[in-house]
Design a protein around this motif. Sequence first.
Motif, PDB file in Angstrom:
ATOM      1  N   ASN A  86      34.411  27.435  32.160  1.00 12.42           N
ATOM      2  CA  ASN A  86      34.281  26.316  33.107  1.00 12.42           C
ATOM      3  C   ASN A  86      32.861  26.168  33.618  1.00 12.42           C
ATOM      4  O   ASN A  86      32.608  25.416  34.557  1.00 12.42           O
ATOM      5  CB  ASN A  86      35.243  26.500  34.286  1.00 12.42           C
ATOM      6  CG  ASN A  86      35.028  27.834  35.001  1.00 12.42           C
ATOM      7  OD1 ASN A  86      34.464  28.756  34.427  1.00 12.42           O
ATOM      8  ND2 ASN A  86      35.493  27.916  36.233  1.00 12.42           N
ATOM      9  N   THR A 128      34.277  34.598  46.880  1.00 12.02           N
ATOM     10  CA  THR A 128      35.425  34.117  46.127  1.00 12.02           C
ATOM     11  C   THR A 128      35.063  33.805  44.671  1.00 12.02           C
ATOM     12  O   THR A 128      33.888  33.784  44.290  1.00 12.02           O
ATOM     13  CB  THR A 128      35.969  32.828  46.769  1.00 12.02           C
ATOM     14  OG1 THR A 128      34.974  31.792  46.631  1.00 12.02           O
ATOM     15  CG2 THR A 128      36.283  33.041  48.245  1.00 12.02           C
ATOM     16  N   GLU A 129      36.082  33.515  43.895  1.00  5.25           N
ATOM     17  CA  GLU A 129      35.855  33.113  42.509  1.00  5.25           C
ATOM     18  C   GLU A 129      35.095  31.792  42.440  1.00  5.25           C
ATOM     19  O   GLU A 129      34.297  31.579  41.526  1.00  5.25           O
ATOM     20  CB  GLU A 129      37.193  32.995  41.769  1.00  5.25           C
ATOM     21  CG  GLU A 129      37.022  32.775  40.296  1.00  5.25           C
ATOM     22  CD  GLU A 129      38.148  33.370  39.475  1.00  5.25           C
ATOM     23  OE1 GLU A 129      38.100  33.189  38.255  1.00  5.25           O
ATOM     24  OE2 GLU A 129      39.037  33.994  40.045  1.00  5.25           O
ATOM     25  N   GLU A 130      35.325  30.926  43.412  1.00  6.33           N
ATOM     26  CA  GLU A 130      34.581  29.671  43.462  1.00  6.33           C
ATOM     27  C   GLU A 130      33.094  29.945  43.707  1.00  6.33           C
ATOM     28  O   GLU A 130      32.226  29.289  43.117  1.00  6.33           O
ATOM     29  CB  GLU A 130      35.136  28.766  44.574  1.00  6.33           C
ATOM     30  CG  GLU A 130      36.513  28.189  44.291  1.00  6.33           C
ATOM     31  CD  GLU A 130      37.636  29.205  44.415  1.00  6.33           C
ATOM     32  OE1 GLU A 130      37.426  30.258  45.083  1.00  6.33           O
ATOM     33  OE2 GLU A 130      38.718  28.981  43.837  1.00  6.33           O
ATOM     34  N   ASP A 131      32.809  30.921  44.555  1.00  2.70           N
ATOM     35  CA  ASP A 131      31.417  31.310  44.786  1.00  2.70           C
ATOM     36  C   ASP A 131      30.793  31.853  43.502  1.00  2.70           C
ATOM     37  O   ASP A 131      29.640  31.539  43.179  1.00  2.70           O
ATOM     38  CB  ASP A 131      31.332  32.381  45.881  1.00  2.70           C
ATOM     39  CG  ASP A 131      31.742  31.874  47.248  1.00  2.70           C
ATOM     40  OD1 ASP A 131      31.471  30.702  47.548  1.00  2.70           O
ATOM     41  OD2 ASP A 131      32.336  32.655  48.006  1.00  2.70           O
ATOM     42  N   THR A 133      31.654  31.182  40.404  1.00  2.00           N
ATOM     43  CA  THR A 133      31.445  30.070  39.478  1.00  2.00           C
ATOM     44  C   THR A 133      30.195  29.271  39.843  1.00  2.00           C
ATOM     45  O   THR A 133      29.389  28.906  38.974  1.00  2.00           O
ATOM     46  CB  THR A 133      32.674  29.149  39.474  1.00  2.00           C
ATOM     47  OG1 THR A 133      33.820  29.883  39.027  1.00  2.00           O
ATOM     48  CG2 THR A 133      32.465  27.948  38.557  1.00  2.00           C
ATOM     49  N   ALA A 134      30.017  29.021  41.125  1.00  2.00           N
ATOM     50  CA  ALA A 134      28.832  28.285  41.576  1.00  2.00           C
ATOM     51  C   ALA A 134      27.558  29.049  41.245  1.00  2.00           C
ATOM     52  O   ALA A 134      26.559  28.463  40.802  1.00  2.00           O
ATOM     53  CB  ALA A 134      28.928  28.018  43.077  1.00  2.00           C
TER      54      ALA A 134
END
Length: 356
Positions: A86, A128-131, A133-134
């Motif tokens: 992603n 987090t996983e969102e962090d 990914t960013a």
Amino acid sequence: MKDLQNFVSDYTKDKKHLHLAIGIIREGDIEYHSFCNSKKKSMVPPENMLFEIGSITKVFTSILLLEMEREKLVSPDDIVGKYVQNVDNDYLNKITLKNLATHTSGLPILATNHILSKNRSNPYSMYTEEDLTAFLSNADFTDKIGSFEYSNIGVGLLGNILCKVSRSTYDELLQKYITTPLKMNETAVMLNSEQNDRFLNGHASSGKRVPHWDLSIYEGAGGIKSSVSDLSLFVQANLNDDNPLASTLEKSHLPMWIGNSNLYFGWGEDKVLDKGILWHNGGSAGFNSYLAFNKELRVGIVLLSNYSFFSNTLMDYYFAQLIKLITKKEPSQGTMIDFTGKKIFEAIISSEKSLK
């Protein structure tokens, strides 16, 4: 071992809440020792008390990589970009899972968007996983690929990838590939209620009690809790060629020439007297750990302490800097358990050499 008190006295002094557990391992024998300064006595045998083992977790993550390679689920030579689908970033197609395991990906110690001040007492829990990914979307450390740079986020990413490939939690991977085969029943990231009753409180070098850490995305880099009994079994497996993980462990003992140095899957390399050892240490805000072994003489050592440490050696220097970033203060100087471990191990190796 005789005169062990003389080796540990410098470390144990002035630590009124201290629990120090030591395992001395030979190919067919494990000898336990413990030192406790706390007036509050426990019914739990010292060898079964649980500690945060910090970065020793990284050795386990590398072993998981090699075990999953054996089952042809992944290859250390797979590019990271294959598993971070992603994110469109060519840098991730230039680094491999091996780079993550050997700290040669160029990734820094922490992700650049990791805001430590969000939770100073538990600094990894908010990431987090969102962090992640960013961070990976914009990461580019191409110029550092192949050079050793100790990276918590790199090994954390490796653990995260292995979990996604297997569709398992990190604990499920540990149980399947390492702890069940080696009968290490006291080693996990997430503890059950019985294990929690044996989980010690951690203390800063000042003696102040500090919260346990939750590693979140970083659990593959430092999330494991274990006992000196279990880690002694792990060291013994590394000394003994007759165990279910023998071929994988042997592969982790083989040096790989990367950049301009020999590196290993998970392990660091050092010398005690004239004998090469493989080792790793670990630390969190309230715990300090060290293990090492010499395959030739078939001896090893484990030390676990519920006091933190700060030092200027390679891996531990970064930890001290992390604490400085969190607290905005210069870290107080504690005594590092590695020094005590090396002194004891030197005596063990000296004794073993005289018997050969």
